[in-house]
Design an enzyme around this catalytic site. Structure first.
Site, PDB file in Angstrom:
ATOM      1  N   ASN A   1       0.703  -0.891  -0.112  1.00 21.02           N
ATOM      2  CA  ASN A   1      -0.253  -0.177   0.035  1.00 21.02           C
ATOM      3  C   ASN A   1       0.687   1.296   0.309  1.00 21.02           C
ATOM      4  O   ASN A   1       1.571   1.556   1.253  1.00 21.02           O
ATOM      5  CB  ASN A   1      -1.004   0.402   1.138  1.00 21.02           C
ATOM      6  CG  ASN A   1      -2.280   0.914   0.982  1.00 21.02           C
ATOM      7  OD1 ASN A   1      -1.728   2.512   0.387  1.00 21.02           O
ATOM      8  ND2 ASN A   1      -2.458   1.327   2.662  1.00 21.02           N
TER       9      ASN A   1
ATOM     10  N   LYS B   1       3.280   0.946   3.195  1.00 23.63           N
ATOM     11  CA  LYS B   1       3.185  -0.052   3.909  1.00 23.63           C
ATOM     12  C   LYS B   1       3.041  -1.739   3.540  1.00 23.63           C
ATOM     13  O   LYS B   1       2.325  -1.415   2.261  1.00 23.63           O
ATOM     14  CB  LYS B   1       1.292   0.300   4.151  1.00 23.63           C
ATOM     15  CG  LYS B   1       1.541   1.314   5.384  1.00 23.63           C
ATOM     16  CD  LYS B   1      -0.023   1.313   5.987  1.00 23.63           C
ATOM     17  CE  LYS B   1      -0.767   2.705   6.617  1.00 23.63           C
ATOM     18  NZ  LYS B   1      -2.300   3.116   6.890  1.00 23.63           N
TER      19      LYS B   1
ATOM     20  N   ARG C   1      -2.428  -2.008  -3.576  1.00 24.15           N
ATOM     21  CA  ARG C   1      -3.870  -1.117  -2.879  1.00 24.15           C
ATOM     22  C   ARG C   1      -4.239  -0.273  -4.538  1.00 24.15           C
ATOM     23  O   ARG C   1      -2.947   0.384  -4.007  1.00 24.15           O
ATOM     24  CB  ARG C   1      -4.032  -0.952  -1.901  1.00 24.15           C
ATOM     25  CG  ARG C   1      -5.288   0.503  -1.559  1.00 24.15           C
ATOM     26  CD  ARG C   1      -5.030   1.617  -0.297  1.00 24.15           C
ATOM     27  NE  ARG C   1      -6.146   2.079  -0.212  1.00 24.15           N
ATOM     28  CZ  ARG C   1      -5.670   3.383   0.128  1.00 24.15           C
ATOM     29  NH1 ARG C   1      -5.011   3.968   1.049  1.00 24.15           N
ATOM     30  NH2 ARG C   1      -7.664   4.119   0.531  1.00 24.15           N
TER      31      ARG C   1
ATOM     32  N   HIS D   1     -11.875   4.728  -0.186  1.00 23.80           N
ATOM     33  CA  HIS D   1     -12.143   3.709   0.680  1.00 23.80           C
ATOM     34  C   HIS D   1     -13.253   3.222   0.697  1.00 23.80           C
ATOM     35  O   HIS D   1     -13.497   1.701   1.769  1.00 23.80           O
ATOM     36  CB  HIS D   1     -12.460   4.736   2.279  1.00 23.80           C
ATOM     37  CG  HIS D   1     -11.791   6.182   3.115  1.00 23.80           C
ATOM     38  ND1 HIS D   1     -12.102   7.229   3.368  1.00 23.80           N
ATOM     39  CD2 HIS D   1     -10.559   5.992   2.900  1.00 23.80           C
ATOM     40  CE1 HIS D   1     -10.954   7.694   3.577  1.00 23.80           C
ATOM     41  NE2 HIS D   1     -10.467   7.213   3.393  1.00 23.80           N
TER      42      HIS D   1
ATOM     43  N   GLY E   1      -9.960   8.684   9.312  1.00 18.51           N
ATOM     44  CA  GLY E   1      -8.820   8.460   9.396  1.00 18.51           C
ATOM     45  C   GLY E   1      -8.244  10.574   9.140  1.00 18.51           C
ATOM     46  O   GLY E   1      -8.971  10.931   9.373  1.00 18.51           O
TER      47      GLY E   1
ATOM     48  N   ARG F   1      -8.710  18.304   4.080  1.00 24.75           N
ATOM     49  CA  ARG F   1      -9.746  18.117   3.520  1.00 24.75           C
ATOM     50  C   ARG F   1     -10.438  18.898   3.493  1.00 24.75           C
ATOM     51  O   ARG F   1     -11.359  18.970   4.761  1.00 24.75           O
ATOM     52  CB  ARG F   1      -9.754  17.499   2.691  1.00 24.75           C
ATOM     53  CG  ARG F   1      -8.872  16.000   1.687  1.00 24.75           C
ATOM     54  CD  ARG F   1      -9.060  15.163   0.658  1.00 24.75           C
ATOM     55  NE  ARG F   1      -7.947  14.583   0.736  1.00 24.75           N
ATOM     56  CZ  ARG F   1      -8.047  13.015   1.112  1.00 24.75           C
ATOM     57  NH1 ARG F   1      -8.994  12.774   1.286  1.00 24.75           N
ATOM     58  NH2 ARG F   1      -7.167  12.328   0.391  1.00 24.75           N
TER      59      ARG F   1
ATOM     60  N   ASP G   1      -4.252  16.247  13.068  1.00 21.74           N
ATOM     61  CA  ASP G   1      -4.173  15.565  14.155  1.00 21.74           C
ATOM     62  C   ASP G   1      -5.124  15.723  14.761  1.00 21.74           C
ATOM     63  O   ASP G   1      -4.725  16.483  15.467  1.00 21.74           O
ATOM     64  CB  ASP G   1      -3.250  14.942  14.087  1.00 21.74           C
ATOM     65  CG  ASP G   1      -2.461  13.484  14.955  1.00 21.74           C
ATOM     66  OD1 ASP G   1      -3.315  13.464  16.116  1.00 21.74           O
ATOM     67  OD2 ASP G   1      -2.254  13.129  14.945  1.00 21.74           O
TER      68      ASP G   1
ATOM     69  N   GLY H   1     -12.040   6.841  14.600  1.00 18.37           N
ATOM     70  CA  GLY H   1     -13.194   5.346  14.566  1.00 18.37           C
ATOM     71  C   GLY H   1     -13.110   4.770  15.530  1.00 18.37           C
ATOM     72  O   GLY H   1     -13.576   3.802  16.825  1.00 18.37           O
TER      73      GLY H   1
ATOM     74  N   GLU I   1      -7.956  -3.469   5.874  1.00 25.15           N
ATOM     75  CA  GLU I   1      -7.793  -3.262   5.014  1.00 25.15           C
ATOM     76  C   GLU I   1      -7.124  -3.834   3.748  1.00 25.15           C
ATOM     77  O   GLU I   1      -7.077  -5.022   2.547  1.00 25.15           O
ATOM     78  CB  GLU I   1      -7.464  -1.573   3.650  1.00 25.15           C
ATOM     79  CG  GLU I   1      -8.521  -0.816   4.553  1.00 25.15           C
ATOM     80  CD  GLU I   1      -7.708   1.033   4.018  1.00 25.15           C
ATOM     81  OE1 GLU I   1      -7.203   1.188   5.650  1.00 25.15           O
ATOM     82  OE2 GLU I   1      -8.398   1.157   2.978  1.00 25.15           O
TER      83      GLU I   1
HETATM   84  P1  ADP Z   1      -5.151   7.300   7.708  1.00 24.61           P
HETATM   85  O1  ADP Z   1      -6.157   7.524   6.821  1.00 24.61           O
HETATM   86  O2  ADP Z   1      -3.472   8.196   7.115  1.00 24.61           O
HETATM   87  O3  ADP Z   1      -4.356   5.513   7.226  1.00 24.61           O
HETATM   88  P2  ADP Z   1      -5.666   6.702  10.592  1.00 24.61           P
HETATM   89  O4  ADP Z   1      -6.572   5.455  10.270  1.00 24.61           O
HETATM   90  O5  ADP Z   1      -4.775   6.337  10.896  1.00 24.61           O
HETATM   91  O6  ADP Z   1      -4.969   7.702   9.149  1.00 24.61           O
HETATM   92  O7  ADP Z   1      -6.177   8.090  10.784  1.00 24.61           O
HETATM   93  C1  ADP Z   1      -4.813   8.880  11.460  1.00 24.61           C
HETATM   94  C2  ADP Z   1      -6.193   9.953  12.540  1.00 24.61           C
HETATM   95  O8  ADP Z   1      -6.202   9.266  13.625  1.00 24.61           O
HETATM   96  C3  ADP Z   1      -5.316  11.285  12.827  1.00 24.61           C
HETATM   97  O9  ADP Z   1      -6.316  12.691  13.362  1.00 24.61           O
HETATM   98  C4  ADP Z   1      -4.915  10.691  14.200  1.00 24.61           C
HETATM   99  O10 ADP Z   1      -4.922  11.868  15.523  1.00 24.61           O
HETATM  100  C5  ADP Z   1      -6.291  10.096  14.848  1.00 24.61           C
HETATM  101  N1  ADP Z   1      -6.017   8.938  15.880  1.00 24.61           N
HETATM  102  C6  ADP Z   1      -4.638   7.208  16.312  1.00 24.61           C
HETATM  103  N2  ADP Z   1      -5.012   7.249  17.030  1.00 24.61           N
HETATM  104  C7  ADP Z   1      -5.803   7.856  18.239  1.00 24.61           C
HETATM  105  C8  ADP Z   1      -6.027   7.955  19.590  1.00 24.61           C
HETATM  106  N3  ADP Z   1      -5.606   7.307  20.621  1.00 24.61           N
HETATM  107  N4  ADP Z   1      -6.742   8.814  19.772  1.00 24.61           N
HETATM  108  C9  ADP Z   1      -7.292  10.266  18.904  1.00 24.61           C
HETATM  109  N5  ADP Z   1      -7.380  10.162  18.116  1.00 24.61           N
HETATM  110  C10 ADP Z   1      -5.887   9.237  16.990  1.00 24.61           C
END
Ligand code: ADP
Length: 399
Positions: free
Chosen positions: A7, A14, A90, A179, A209, A240, A282, A332, A385
């Site tokens: 990916n 990844k 992916r 997604h 995410g 975004r 973040d 989530g 995924e």
């Molecule tokens: P990607 O879309 O790049 O795969 P992820 O699914 O890892 O990203 O999601 C990233 C988001 O998840 C970020 O906004 C991060 O702050 C949030 N996140 C990850 N771990 C935690 C946590 N323990 N508590 C709150 N938010 C989290």
């Protein structure tokens, strides 16, 4: 069968190596900051994690390092690369005519290239990964698993925009969605957990995410989705903007003299949580700043949740029923405060939050965060995924 899943992002790769007999993960990792002097490889195998700074000027060099790690006598899991049976890639955007995963040949590479304009952040690195892997592992089948495939059968009322017809017929302007692999993964898992057949389950799946999207699922099939022609539409995301009045674009072009390139960059990379908060893309940083009294960060979080709740309300009305709302993705799966607020926002639709469960279901756990008698259950289901890609790859190769 051993399936190697790749990916590729713009500066990262990844990977996971699966033994499909029991769907176990033999090795996995992440190479990040490709093309910088700070490239680092995080490789895990046999319960051990190894982090090493590496020289990875591009994806091809990066993939070479990953394959070395996988076959390394100390940290590897394979005697040699011949043990890998096939590779699953992916691919973010498959355009309008791809409805399923496919063996990669010249035609599929052309599809990935042709759709790069619609997913400029993703398809070019996906292609770089495909090229690198095919030259490193030339004798085995490579399969493209498209993020758009699960969403390729949306009804026209959901995928068409109210724009001139020839924009669709000539220029293929429509909702494609993204997604899809994640939404499909949690749909299958939710059906299993709810004891429903996949063909009967009705869900609202919410992937939160860095990119965020939502799918309305009726009878196990996607019937509406929040991302559009590109991943820019819909929910508020890390960088975004999600939904805006399209007139903002020409207003700001005229008013602030911004070029199309400026607008593209700002809406994709400088908006969302980052743009509103001025703090970070973040969620953790935004929540911390909001707790410390930063009003902009608090507003960013509020906008983020409000948009999600509003979309769930809309999807609730177009579905024949809703067995559950499913939350997945980094936010989530992990963010207690965001999940709590979403449940609160869904009270009128029947969600009864269970704070104890919300505290427990984190870090890769699966379960409901509403009470057992909640009329609208809200579930947390970690997305996988990579496993979906491995299963699809195996299915294509065996066919
Ligand atoms: P990607 O879309 O790049 O795969 P992820 O699914 O890892 O990203 O999601 C990233 C988001 O998840 C970020 O906004 C991060 O702050 C949030 N996140 C990850 N771990 C935690 C946590 N323990 N508590 C709150 N938010 C989290």
């Amino acid at each position: 069968m051993k399936v190697f899943v790749v990916n590729c992002g713009s500066s990262s790769i990844k990977y996971q190596l699966f033994e499909m007999a029991d769907e176990s993960v033999l090795a996995k990792g992440l190479l990040e900051r490709i093309g910088t002097s700070e490239a680092v490889l995080h490789h895990s195998a046999g319960g051990q994690r190894h982090d090493s700074p590496v020289e990875a000027p591009d994806h091809s060099a990066g993939l070479g390092l990953i394959l070395e790690a996988v076959t390394d006598s100390r940290i590897g899991v394979l005697a040699n690369l011949d043990e890998i049976d096939c590779v699953g890639h992916r691919v973010v955007h498959g355009g309008e005519h791809i409805h399923q995963s496919a063996l990669i040949d010249e035609a599929i590479i052309a599809v990935v290239r042709a759709n790069a304009e619609l997913a400029p952040l993703h398809n070019p690195p996906n292609l770089a990964g495909i090229t690198a892997a095919m030259s490193a592992l030339p004798k085995i089948p490579h399969v493209a698993v498209f993020d758009t495939a699960f969403l390729a059968d949306l009804p026209a009322r959901a995928f068409r925009y109210a724009l001139p017809k020839d924009w669709y017929s000539q220029y293929h302007v429509r909702r494609y969605g993204f997604h899809g692999t994640s939404h499909q993964c949690v749909t299958l898992r939710a059906a299993e957990l709810l004891g429903a057949s996949t063909e009967k389950v009705n869900l609202i799946t919410v992937h939160l995410g860095n990119g965020c999207s939502m799918t309305a699922v009726a009878g196990g099939k996607a019937v509406d989705h929040s991302m559009g022609l590109t991943p820019l539409e819909g929910l508020v995301m890390g960088t975004r903007c999600g939904d805006i009045d399209p007139a903002v674009v020409f207003y700001m072009a005229r008013r602030a003299g911004l070029s199309l390139e400026d607008l593209d960059r700002i809406l994709n990379k400088e908006s969302g949580l980052l743009g509103v908060s001025g703090v970070s893309n973040d969620m953790r940083d935004c929540l911390t700043a909001a707790d410390d009294g930063n009003a902009d960060a608090a507003l960013a979080v509020e906008l983020f949740v409000y948009r999600i709740v509003k979309y769930i309300g809309a999807y609730f009305t177009v579905l024949p029923g809703c067995d559950a709302v499913v939350l997945t993705g980094g936010i989530g799966e992990n963010s207690l405060p965001i999940r709590r607020r979403i449940c609160q926002g869904l009270r009128r639709l029947g969600a009864v939050a269970d704070e104890e469960r919300n505290k427990i279901i984190v870090g890769g756990k699966t379960g409901p965060i509403t009470t057992d008698d909640s009329p609208l259950p809200v579930w947390v289901i970690p997305t996988d995924e990579e496993l979906m890609i491995a299963r699809e790859t195996q299915a294509v190769v065996e066919k």
